[in-house]
Scaffold this motif. Structure first.
Motif, PDB file in Angstrom:
ATOM      1  N   GLN A 118       0.685  -1.274   0.004  1.00 36.95           N
ATOM      2  CA  GLN A 118      -0.026   0.223   0.026  1.00 36.95           C
ATOM      3  C   GLN A 118       1.022   1.185   0.039  1.00 36.95           C
ATOM      4  OE1 GLN A 118      -2.560  -0.951   3.453  1.00 36.95           O
ATOM      5  NE2 GLN A 118      -4.200   0.275   2.412  1.00 36.95           N
ATOM      6  N   ALA A 121       2.434   1.902  -3.205  1.00 35.86           N
ATOM      7  CA  ALA A 121       1.635   2.143  -4.408  1.00 35.86           C
ATOM      8  C   ALA A 121       1.284   3.682  -4.093  1.00 35.86           C
ATOM      9  CB  ALA A 121       0.366   1.554  -4.236  1.00 35.86           C
ATOM     10  N   ARG A 124       4.605   5.572  -5.435  1.00 37.33           N
ATOM     11  CA  ARG A 124       4.769   5.306  -6.863  1.00 37.33           C
ATOM     12  C   ARG A 124       3.810   6.220  -7.665  1.00 37.33           C
ATOM     13  NH1 ARG A 124       7.143  -0.078  -8.090  1.00 37.33           N
ATOM     14  NH2 ARG A 124       9.022   0.418  -7.637  1.00 37.33           N
ATOM     15  N   ASN A 125       2.407   6.364  -7.037  1.00 36.77           N
ATOM     16  CA  ASN A 125       1.377   7.406  -7.802  1.00 36.77           C
ATOM     17  C   ASN A 125       1.898   8.803  -7.636  1.00 36.77           C
ATOM     18  OD1 ASN A 125      -0.543   5.091  -8.418  1.00 36.77           O
ATOM     19  ND2 ASN A 125      -1.459   5.208  -6.648  1.00 36.77           N
TER      20      ASN A 125
END
Lengths: 698, 698
Positions: A118, A121, A124-125
């Motif tokens: 999580q 992510a 990365r976003n």
């Protein structure tokens, strides 16, 4: 993927750093982080984040990262329950990278792994990079950015120098830096990568290869996320003139299992990793404490002139020099064979009876003369067989003054001088003198010998790098069509023969009469083998009948084959040789094609005397593998026995390496065992072969 | 010989000490000696001798030893030119013993040796004892008598404790004491014996065996003056419950040569010395720095419960525990197989996936819990397979407090806990905490593993000491009359057969027709060997023809024998076996009869896989020798191969050892090579034998 906000260089050398959970209390993680940043003189903007305090350590504190303005790097040492929210806030605030010290993520089991995913992510976003989690952060000695809570930063000073380090264990990295500082070593950047959720060891290795402040690279590796990146990075380091040293977890079975459960990484095949290091000239160490000292030696001492040279041991204590000399063979080292010029110099100072190595300067005619010592060391450093000088100093008068001679002698001679202060506290003045002179020392003879072995490996790597790339040998035919699965012996031999590897002649027969015709065509004596795709170890099942002198014996042997379903029998010439080798090839996931050679027959199991290298090989590589075998004296002609056909063994090994390289991942594994080696000039022949092919036929 | 004036105990603990050439200048030898005596609180009468001074260091000085009244010990660090006169004056003045620090005597060549002999004669005639020359004197920590100029005495305090040391190198002894003091070790008496003109290493070894202050004995040996004294002293030490550790110079060829030129002593056979140590339960170390730490461990830690147990490795760093586990196999150590109770305890603190060794307490559910650590270590120390616990601590919070847990856990568990402070200066608080608790620590994982190997050797020695003495096997006949010189194969086999060792049947023949008759009596296939007392390696000359199936082949082989003078031919049964051993016996001057066993055939030269022990052997000793061979897996049945007849090999080895013991110095050497070993229950047979006999026939 969103473009990342920050380069690695800027992460390691940030202009602004926020400490989430900063505190005045150095008993807390966040307190220690900010304390060390200040103590070691961080030159950029330092931003404490703490909702409950207006200022921390005299700096204005901010209630949240969102209120702190532009921040390159945020350091998070927060309870795991708060981690996701804090990372989200950092991402939203435009932070370039988070260094996540918090642990209990993928290292603690599936629940933690889910949380780690999580967080990754979120980062990365946003284009935000992550170091860690479960890491101890970064020490940047070059730019005085200590982005870490490691206790090693309690040291009054962390010396800047040429050693760059990447480690999958933060605590071990702290310890290695501590050991290095004790010895006067200097560091450029040390990066603890933890669970490598985002940035991984190879990212920072690449950064260090390009980093101008880094001259030597030391790595502690538990498992490579992407082994395919590693070899090319080692080549780039070599091209940049930067030696790479590593300790790799998983050398022992227990270590491999433990490395898997720690930082949740697959240790991978230690043997394949070791082979890759050797091929690319990286220095693989067993003891991390030796690795950091060897890195320092490569940073601050001259390099060995060439591999394979001997050592001079000199000190003013007979006991110390003799016990050091006695420790060399087990360390894979040897005393030098001195040249005549060196002996002549020694004769000026001592009786002829003492002119040998190790040199005890207590035997000098005028006592332990400083002039004599310097003259002898100068002679050693010019001797054609002396690669380095080891000085195991014991307690003696004027230790510091005596120690202070060596930096100059070493510089002048241009070869390594390893000074060992074998005494403890009473030797501290000598240690200080050498720290002052920016010259390495060792506290243990065993450390110095470990360092010398690493220097030797570095010299070997340099030598190998000078060779041209492997060239395809002539006369390699088209490999036959290969069914997937286990090949029969005949199929495996046909494959070997297509690559020009000599195999015994054999004819497949379906009946005893066909077998007799085959034997007549081949010539007695013959070997009879039952053929079954299902059987791996034919001998164990009684499927091999050796040395059949005539048709009657062949009939009897045929009748005595065990009662299992056979696809036929193979009638082969009865080959003889002076020694048995095993040659093997396999595809090592992540590392690519590998070849091995070892002592064959029962010795395979007994001695585990095997050398592994990535394919394809140069003839020089193959010859070096053979020379490293314990079996080598037999090949070379031991005690009056004839030398064997090493050239034929080299040829077979090189050809097998091209076979492995050509087949790539389709060749799961292949063995030629034994390859019989005859006397020099008489060749070699593989009498048995096995192979397993994966996937589709080409 | 005149009665000696002083016991060794009184030399080591004198009531009065004179320093010849005493000075206020600590830059001079005589100045340092008196300085250290005062500094470390010598409680007896201290007498400076100096013709030019009325007082030195506030003590009344005397112009000569003759004017100084009764003196137990005089310390001489005078120029070699004055030495004889000073020794004569001491002898005349009734001094009990001289400690001669002056060097350049027998160690410097024939001239010095002559002077040394003169000095010795003076002392012997007077009943005065000598320590040295070329020594660094005596440290007596128990009684605060520092009779030495060694710089190690610069240490603020030299801790008293249980380690007694005798060393043929003074500088090395000083260094080892320095290393010991750093680690918190305590010493009883340390004696540097130098050239051993009078008192020698075994004299002081005997003294330490009887000395109530000494609990463990450490020796640095270059060459034993009288090896025959050494074994019995080791037995006495064992009977007194005092472990003996030694480093012996001359393990390598270069070391042996250097030891010869240093202190002018013959190094003797290292292999024989090592065998004697093993037989008598002494611990032979390679690295002096490890020896002193092992001596300390045997002084201050509990002993291993038994040999052959595994280890637990535990710390709060995955990297540190994994790399430590990876270093065990090369150190000859292994991780333990934990029992179920231990696993159950670990499960209380951590997820199942981490319940293994090495233990990373970072994986504890509650972080690196102190309670969990203590509970796990308690469980380890009660586990049936865990002999010791190794704790490689890296940088971490609260290091000193964490370190301080282990002395209590170790005491409670009654098994060794080896605490390694792997970080350097940043770990000093932990080191101080352990010094405070009088508990050993290590600075290097490699040191701790070396110490563990020494503890293992001590436990093996204890085990062996519990065995009954060797018993003569039944059925030993009278040895045949033996000519001096090299025996023929038939004679050597007859000798072996008289001791009940199975040998191949053979018949001596003088012509081809006799040979054919012999072969018919024995049964084909046979072996034909040319017999010549002049030939040692028959095979190399083509004198051995194997596997002759019939009379025609025998005739052809006979005709093909090389054209040299033969005493006949030996026709033998063609024996077969699954493995080849070499068994050997020899008289080792100074050490007595020895037997060896190793991998036979070409492997002898290749692997140097040989075990040596003093004769005679118990069956348990012979079995242990076989188990220590690299070849052992073959004997034990490797990868599905049958186990071989180890009992037959043991029986042959024991019988050969009695042969060696009975023949004593007459048996210069004897080889049974190869002894063919068959599958279990099928026996063994010697197919070749050689022996050389010295002196007269009995």
């Amino acid at each position: 993927m969103v473009e990342t906000r920050l380069t690695l260089a800027r992460i390691v050398s940030p202009h602004s750093v926020a400490v989430i959970g900063a505190s005045d209390d150095v008993g807390k993680f966040g307190g220690r982080v900010i304390h060390y940043l200040i103590k070691h003189g961080f030159p950029g903007r330092l931003v404490p984040i703490n909702p409950n305090r207006a200022s921390i350590r005299g700096l204005p504190a901010f209630p949240s990262i969102g209120a702190a303005g532009q921040v390159d790097v945020a350091i998070l040492a927060v309870p795991v329950a708060h981690l996701l929210r804090q990372v989200e806030e950092c991402a939203a605030a435009g932070v370039g990278a988070c260094i996540v010290i918090t642990g209990k993520l993928a290292d603690a089991g599936p629940e933690g792994a889910a949380l780690e995913a999580q967080i990754l992510a979120v980062a990365r976003n946003a284009g935000m990079r992550l170091v860690g989690p479960n890491c101890l952060g970064i020490f940047n000695m070059t730019d005085r950015a200590m982005l870490s809570s490691s206790l090693v930063l309690e040291a009054a000073e962390v010396k800047a120098g040429g050693i760059g380090m990447v480690s999958q264990s933060g605590a071990l990295m702290g310890t290695l830096v501590s050991i290095g500082l004790h010895h006067g070593a200097g560091f450029s950047r040390c990066i603890s990568v933890g669970n490598q959720a985002d940035l991984e060891l190879c990212d920072f290795l690449e950064y260090l290869v390009e980093d101008p402040a880094t001259r030597v690279i030391a790595l502690y590796i538990e498992g490579l996320k992407d082994p395919a990146r590693f070899g090319p990075l080692l080549r780039r380091a070599r091209a940049a003139g930067k030696p790479v040293l590593c300790v790799k977890a998983g050398r022992s079975a227990a270590g491999a299992q433990a490395a898997r459960s720690h930082t949740a990484s697959l240790a991978g095949s230690y043997a394949a990793f070791a082979a890759l290091c050797r091929a690319e000239g990286a220095v693989l160490c067993e003891d991390p404490a030796v690795m950091v000292q060897a890195a320092d030696a490569l940073d601050r001492l001259p390099r060995l002139p060439a591999p394979g040279m001997g050592l001079a041991v000199v000190a003013s204590s007979g006991g110390s020099t003799v016990t050091t000399a006695d420790m060399l063979p087990a360390a894979g080292l040897r005393l030098a064979e001195m040249g005549e010029a060196t002996r002549a110099e020694m004769r000026r100072w001592m009786p002829e009876s003492h002119v040998h190595l190790p040199l005890d300067t207590g035997s000098f005619d005028d006592g332990t003369s400083e002039a004599g010592l310097a003259a002898c060391v100068r002679a050693f450093l010019a001797d054609p067989d002396i690669g380095a000088v080891v000085v195991p100093m014991t307690t003696q008068p004027a230790m510091a003054a005596r120690a202070a001679l060596f930096p100059g002698l070493c510089r002048e001679g241009g070869r390594p001088v390893l000074f060992v202060m074998t005494a403890a506290e009473v030797g501290n003045a000598a240690r200080d003198a050498l720290r002052q002179a920016d010259f390495p020392f060792y506290d243990r003879v065993s450390d110095a010998l470990g360092v010398l072995r690493a220097l030797e490996a570095e010299a070997e790597g340099r030598d190998r790098a000078a060779l041209p790339p492997p060239a395809r040998p002539p006369g390699i035919g088209h490999p036959p069509r290969l069914p997937a699965g286990a090949l029969t012996e005949a199929e495996a031999k046909a494959l070997a023969a297509a690559y020009g590897i000599p195999v015994t002649r054999g004819i497949l027969a379906r009946s005893v009469e066909e077998a007799i015709l085959a034997a007549e065509a081949i010539g007695y004596p013959v070997v009879l083998k039952g053929v079954s795709r299902a059987v791996v170890h034919k001998s164990d099942l009684g499927l091999v009948k050796l040395n059949l002198p005539n048709a009657a014996a062949l009939r009897a042997a045929y009748a005595a084959l065990p009662d299992i379903r056979l696809e036929g029998v193979l009638v082969q010439e009865m080959a003889r040789g002076e020694a048995e080798l095993i040659l093997g090839a396999r595809w090592e996931p992540g590392f690519g094609p590998m070849v091995l050679v070892g002592a064959g027959g029962v010795l395979v199991e007994l001695l585990r005397d095997v050398q592994l290298m990535p394919a394809p090989l140069r003839p020089e590589d193959a010859a070096a593998m053979l020379r490293r075998l314990a079996l080598w004296p037999v090949l070379d002609g031991v005690r009056g026995r004839p030398a064997l056909d090493v050239r034929a063994a080299v040829e077979a090994l090189v050809r097998l390496s091209w076979l492995a390289a050509d087949l790539g991942p389709r060749l799961i594994e292949m063995d030629l065992n034994p390859l019989l080696l005859r006397a020099a000039g008489r060749g070699a022949v593989a009498v048995d072969a096995r192979a397993t092919i994966g996937g589709e036929s080409p």
